[in-house]
Design a protein around this motif. Structure first.
Motif, PDB file in Angstrom:
ATOM      1  N   ASP A  31      41.111-105.514   8.341  1.00 33.58           N
ATOM      2  CA  ASP A  31      41.085-106.339   7.146  1.00 33.58           C
ATOM      3  C   ASP A  31      40.980-105.537   5.856  1.00 33.58           C
ATOM      4  OD1 ASP A  31      38.521-105.481   7.781  1.00 33.58           O
ATOM      5  OD2 ASP A  31      37.570-107.305   7.021  1.00 33.58           O
ATOM      6  N   ARG A  32      41.077-104.223   5.931  1.00 38.87           N
ATOM      7  CA  ARG A  32      40.918-103.393   4.737  1.00 38.87           C
ATOM      8  C   ARG A  32      42.202-102.720   4.266  1.00 38.87           C
ATOM      9  NH1 ARG A  32      36.092-101.172   3.367  1.00 38.87           N
ATOM     10  NH2 ARG A  32      37.265-100.789   1.495  1.00 38.87           N
ATOM     11  N   TRP A  33      43.172-102.498   5.150  1.00 34.83           N
ATOM     12  CA  TRP A  33      44.411-101.814   4.795  1.00 34.83           C
ATOM     13  C   TRP A  33      45.585-102.773   4.928  1.00 34.83           C
ATOM     14  CZ3 TRP A  33      44.198 -96.487   7.783  1.00 34.83           C
ATOM     15  CH2 TRP A  33      43.219 -95.663   7.182  1.00 34.83           C
ATOM     16  N   PRO A  35      49.527-103.719   5.491  1.00 31.01           N
ATOM     17  CA  PRO A  35      50.532-103.111   6.373  1.00 31.01           C
ATOM     18  C   PRO A  35      51.241-101.951   5.658  1.00 31.01           C
ATOM     19  CG  PRO A  35      50.689-105.491   6.450  1.00 31.01           C
ATOM     20  CD  PRO A  35      49.711-105.167   5.353  1.00 31.01           C
ATOM     21  N   GLY A  36      51.332-100.824   6.338  1.00 31.40           N
ATOM     22  CA  GLY A  36      51.999 -99.648   5.774  1.00 31.40           C
ATOM     23  C   GLY A  36      51.072 -98.672   5.078  1.00 31.40           C
ATOM     24  N   TYR A  37      49.802 -99.027   4.923  1.00 33.07           N
ATOM     25  CA  TYR A  37      48.843 -98.130   4.283  1.00 33.07           C
ATOM     26  C   TYR A  37      48.066 -97.388   5.362  1.00 33.07           C
ATOM     27  CZ  TYR A  37      45.212 -96.303   1.260  1.00 33.07           C
ATOM     28  OH  TYR A  37      44.380 -95.453   0.572  1.00 33.07           O
ATOM     29  N   PRO A  38      47.832 -96.121   5.196  1.00 27.24           N
ATOM     30  CA  PRO A  38      48.268 -95.242   4.121  1.00 27.24           C
ATOM     31  C   PRO A  38      49.694 -94.745   4.343  1.00 27.24           C
ATOM     32  CG  PRO A  38      46.903 -94.007   5.658  1.00 27.24           C
ATOM     33  CD  PRO A  38      46.937 -95.436   6.148  1.00 27.24           C
ATOM     34  N   THR A  39      50.364 -94.453   3.243  1.00 27.15           N
ATOM     35  CA  THR A  39      51.686 -93.851   3.318  1.00 27.15           C
ATOM     36  C   THR A  39      51.525 -92.334   3.459  1.00 27.15           C
ATOM     37  OG1 THR A  39      51.868 -93.466   0.932  1.00 27.15           O
ATOM     38  CG2 THR A  39      52.604 -95.633   1.762  1.00 27.15           C
ATOM     39  N   ASP A  40      52.634 -91.654   3.697  1.00 26.85           N
ATOM     40  CA  ASP A  40      52.591 -90.186   3.749  1.00 26.85           C
ATOM     41  C   ASP A  40      52.047 -89.626   2.438  1.00 26.85           C
ATOM     42  OD1 ASP A  40      53.628 -90.270   6.308  1.00 26.85           O
ATOM     43  OD2 ASP A  40      55.672 -89.752   5.689  1.00 26.85           O
ATOM     44  N   GLY A  41      52.434 -90.239   1.309  1.00 27.70           N
ATOM     45  CA  GLY A  41      51.946 -89.787   0.009  1.00 27.70           C
ATOM     46  C   GLY A  41      50.440 -89.938  -0.130  1.00 27.70           C
ATOM     47  N   ASP A  42      49.882 -91.025   0.426  1.00 22.70           N
ATOM     48  CA  ASP A  42      48.432 -91.214   0.389  1.00 22.70           C
ATOM     49  C   ASP A  42      47.720 -90.133   1.192  1.00 22.70           C
ATOM     50  OD1 ASP A  42      48.365 -93.685  -1.149  1.00 22.70           O
ATOM     51  OD2 ASP A  42      49.174 -94.658   0.650  1.00 22.70           O
ATOM     52  N   VAL A  43      48.293 -89.758   2.334  1.00 19.86           N
ATOM     53  CA  VAL A  43      47.706 -88.714   3.167  1.00 19.86           C
ATOM     54  C   VAL A  43      47.769 -87.362   2.447  1.00 19.86           C
ATOM     55  CG1 VAL A  43      47.886 -87.466   5.358  1.00 19.86           C
ATOM     56  CG2 VAL A  43      48.150 -89.962   5.307  1.00 19.86           C
ATOM     57  N   VAL A  44      48.894 -87.083   1.803  1.00 18.45           N
ATOM     58  CA  VAL A  44      49.026 -85.832   1.042  1.00 18.45           C
ATOM     59  C   VAL A  44      47.987 -85.785  -0.076  1.00 18.45           C
ATOM     60  CG1 VAL A  44      50.541 -84.567  -0.553  1.00 18.45           C
ATOM     61  CG2 VAL A  44      51.456 -85.435   1.608  1.00 18.45           C
ATOM     62  N   LEU A  74      42.395-105.753   0.065  1.00 15.91           N
ATOM     63  CA  LEU A  74      43.251-104.860   0.848  1.00 15.91           C
ATOM     64  C   LEU A  74      43.683-103.639   0.035  1.00 15.91           C
ATOM     65  CD1 LEU A  74      45.703-107.179   2.815  1.00 15.91           C
ATOM     66  CD2 LEU A  74      43.730-105.926   3.679  1.00 15.91           C
ATOM     67  N   ALA A  75      43.623-102.470   0.667  1.00 18.87           N
ATOM     68  CA  ALA A  75      44.160-101.247   0.068  1.00 18.87           C
ATOM     69  C   ALA A  75      45.678-101.326   0.156  1.00 18.87           C
ATOM     70  CB  ALA A  75      43.652-100.017   0.795  1.00 18.87           C
ATOM     71  N   ILE A  76      46.343-101.239  -1.003  1.00 16.73           N
ATOM     72  CA  ILE A  76      47.808-101.356  -1.054  1.00 16.73           C
ATOM     73  C   ILE A  76      48.479-100.091  -1.551  1.00 16.73           C
ATOM     74  CG2 ILE A  76      47.770-103.873  -1.282  1.00 16.73           C
ATOM     75  CD1 ILE A  76      48.315-103.409  -4.337  1.00 16.73           C
ATOM     76  N   GLY A  77      47.702 -99.067  -1.850  1.00 12.73           N
ATOM     77  CA  GLY A  77      48.298 -97.824  -2.332  1.00 12.73           C
ATOM     78  C   GLY A  77      47.241 -96.906  -2.904  1.00 12.73           C
ATOM     79  N   GLY A  78      47.719 -95.892  -3.571  1.00  8.62           N
ATOM     80  CA  GLY A  78      46.824 -94.927  -4.175  1.00  8.62           C
ATOM     81  C   GLY A  78      47.416 -94.370  -5.453  1.00  8.62           C
ATOM     82  N   VAL A  98      52.377 -99.485  -1.114  1.00 10.85           N
ATOM     83  CA  VAL A  98      53.035 -99.739   0.167  1.00 10.85           C
ATOM     84  C   VAL A  98      54.190-100.722  -0.043  1.00 10.85           C
ATOM     85  CG1 VAL A  98      51.005 -99.246   1.567  1.00 10.85           C
ATOM     86  CG2 VAL A  98      51.429-101.584   0.823  1.00 10.85           C
ATOM     87  N   PRO A  99      55.253-100.592   0.750  1.00 16.14           N
ATOM     88  CA  PRO A  99      56.413-101.474   0.580  1.00 16.14           C
ATOM     89  C   PRO A  99      56.070-102.965   0.603  1.00 16.14           C
ATOM     90  CG  PRO A  99      57.000 -99.648   2.002  1.00 16.14           C
ATOM     91  CD  PRO A  99      55.514 -99.545   1.750  1.00 16.14           C
ATOM     92  N   SER A 100      55.100-103.377   1.411  1.00 14.32           N
ATOM     93  CA  SER A 100      54.759-104.798   1.496  1.00 14.32           C
ATOM     94  C   SER A 100      54.168-105.353   0.200  1.00 14.32           C
ATOM     95  CB  SER A 100      53.789-105.043   2.660  1.00 14.32           C
ATOM     96  OG  SER A 100      52.562-104.363   2.447  1.00 14.32           O
ATOM     97  N   ALA A 101      53.754-104.480  -0.731  1.00 14.23           N
ATOM     98  CA  ALA A 101      53.161-104.928  -1.994  1.00 14.23           C
ATOM     99  C   ALA A 101      53.985-104.507  -3.211  1.00 14.23           C
ATOM    100  CB  ALA A 101      51.734-104.389  -2.113  1.00 14.23           C
ATOM    101  N   GLN A 102      55.154-103.929  -2.987  1.00 16.04           N
ATOM    102  CA  GLN A 102      55.981-103.475  -4.114  1.00 16.04           C
ATOM    103  C   GLN A 102      56.667-104.657  -4.801  1.00 16.04           C
ATOM    104  OE1 GLN A 102      58.590-100.459  -2.469  1.00 16.04           O
ATOM    105  NE2 GLN A 102      56.930 -98.978  -2.332  1.00 16.04           N
ATOM    106  N   GLY A 103      57.083-104.422  -6.035  1.00 13.35           N
ATOM    107  CA  GLY A 103      57.837-105.412  -6.782  1.00 13.35           C
ATOM    108  C   GLY A 103      56.989-106.503  -7.410  1.00 13.35           C
ATOM    109  N   GLN A 104      55.679-106.303  -7.456  1.00  9.47           N
ATOM    110  CA  GLN A 104      54.785-107.315  -8.014  1.00  9.47           C
ATOM    111  C   GLN A 104      54.021-106.815  -9.236  1.00  9.47           C
ATOM    112  OE1 GLN A 104      52.622-109.475  -4.844  1.00  9.47           O
ATOM    113  NE2 GLN A 104      53.903-108.287  -3.430  1.00  9.47           N
ATOM    114  N   GLY A 105      54.396-105.632  -9.731  1.00  7.77           N
ATOM    115  CA  GLY A 105      53.762-105.087 -10.921  1.00  7.77           C
ATOM    116  C   GLY A 105      52.439-104.372 -10.673  1.00  7.77           C
ATOM    117  N   TYR A 106      52.058-104.198  -9.417  1.00  4.39           N
ATOM    118  CA  TYR A 106      50.781-103.550  -9.126  1.00  4.39           C
ATOM    119  C   TYR A 106      50.756-102.091  -9.580  1.00  4.39           C
ATOM    120  CZ  TYR A 106      49.588-107.499  -6.045  1.00  4.39           C
ATOM    121  OH  TYR A 106      49.302-108.738  -5.522  1.00  4.39           O
ATOM    122  N   ALA A 107      51.840-101.367  -9.360  1.00  7.94           N
ATOM    123  CA  ALA A 107      51.861 -99.943  -9.728  1.00  7.94           C
ATOM    124  C   ALA A 107      51.719 -99.774 -11.234  1.00  7.94           C
ATOM    125  CB  ALA A 107      53.126 -99.268  -9.210  1.00  7.94           C
ATOM    126  N   SER A 108      52.436-100.577 -12.007  1.00 10.89           N
ATOM    127  CA  SER A 108      52.331-100.477 -13.472  1.00 10.89           C
ATOM    128  C   SER A 108      50.937-100.842 -13.952  1.00 10.89           C
ATOM    129  CB  SER A 108      53.361-101.388 -14.147  1.00 10.89           C
ATOM    130  OG  SER A 108      54.661-100.994 -13.832  1.00 10.89           O
TER     131      SER A 108
END
Length: 173
Positions: A31-33, A35-44, A74-78, A98-108
């Motif tokens: 219930d904390r991550w 889907p798709g988290y962590p990405t390779d970039g998060d691990v790096v 939910l953790a959706i990225g870093g 993560v792809p499942s949360a993209q396109g919703q303005g979260y990164a910006s």
């Protein structure tokens, strides 16, 4: 150091223990991550944080942050800083959703929050880059108030500084 909170997100400063668990793939629970988290970039990024802590100590507040949705936790990225500010007050950032949360303005939204935080903690300039074909990331940086300042054969470079008030991110956006 406490969490940074935006309208829809919590930017949680990653601890050494959390980074170690992320690198090891040890989820804190289903219930904390997202889907798709962590990405390779998060691990790096978590690995870089662990190496920095081992070499020079914890870089907080200029470390890594886990992006969590406020509505469900939910953790959706870093996102975070590659290192503390240099002698000129410049920092470099990176981020990913993560792809499942993209396109919703979260990164910006997350990046705007991080830029305001950097400014309030003495950074004079924030830099970032994106591959030429990563149009989405370029749009994220521009939406957050960064401007394109150059490119090479592989990437476009972006930055914001606070000697140019037009580049200052709008906290209401």
């Amino acid at each position: 150091m406490g969490d940074l909170v935006t309208a829809r997100l919590v930017l949680h400063p990653m601890t050494v223990d959390e980074a170690g668990r992320l690198v090891a793939g040890e989820s804190p629970g289903e219930d904390r991550w997202a889907p798709g988290y962590p990405t390779d970039g998060d691990v790096v990024a978590a690995t870089r944080l662990l190496n920095t802590c081992a070499d020079t100590g914890d870089p907080q507040p200029f470390g890594n942050y886990e992006i969590r949705r406020r509505e469900d936790g939910l953790a959706i990225g870093g996102l975070g800083f590659h290192s503390p500010p240099d002698e000129h007050g410049s920092v470099t950032i990176g981020y990913g959703i993560v792809p499942s949360a993209q396109g919703q303005g979260y990164a910006s939204e997350a990046l705007r929050g991080l830029l305001l935080f950097a400014r309030s903690h003495g950074a004079a300039r924030v830099k970032g880059d994106a591959d030429h074909d990563n149009i989405a990331s370029q749009r994220v940086m521009m939406a957050a108030g960064m401007r394109a300042v150059g490119e090479d054969d592989r990437v476009r470079y972006f930055e914001t500084d606070w000697t140019d008030t037009a580049a200052t991110p709008d906290p209401r956006a």
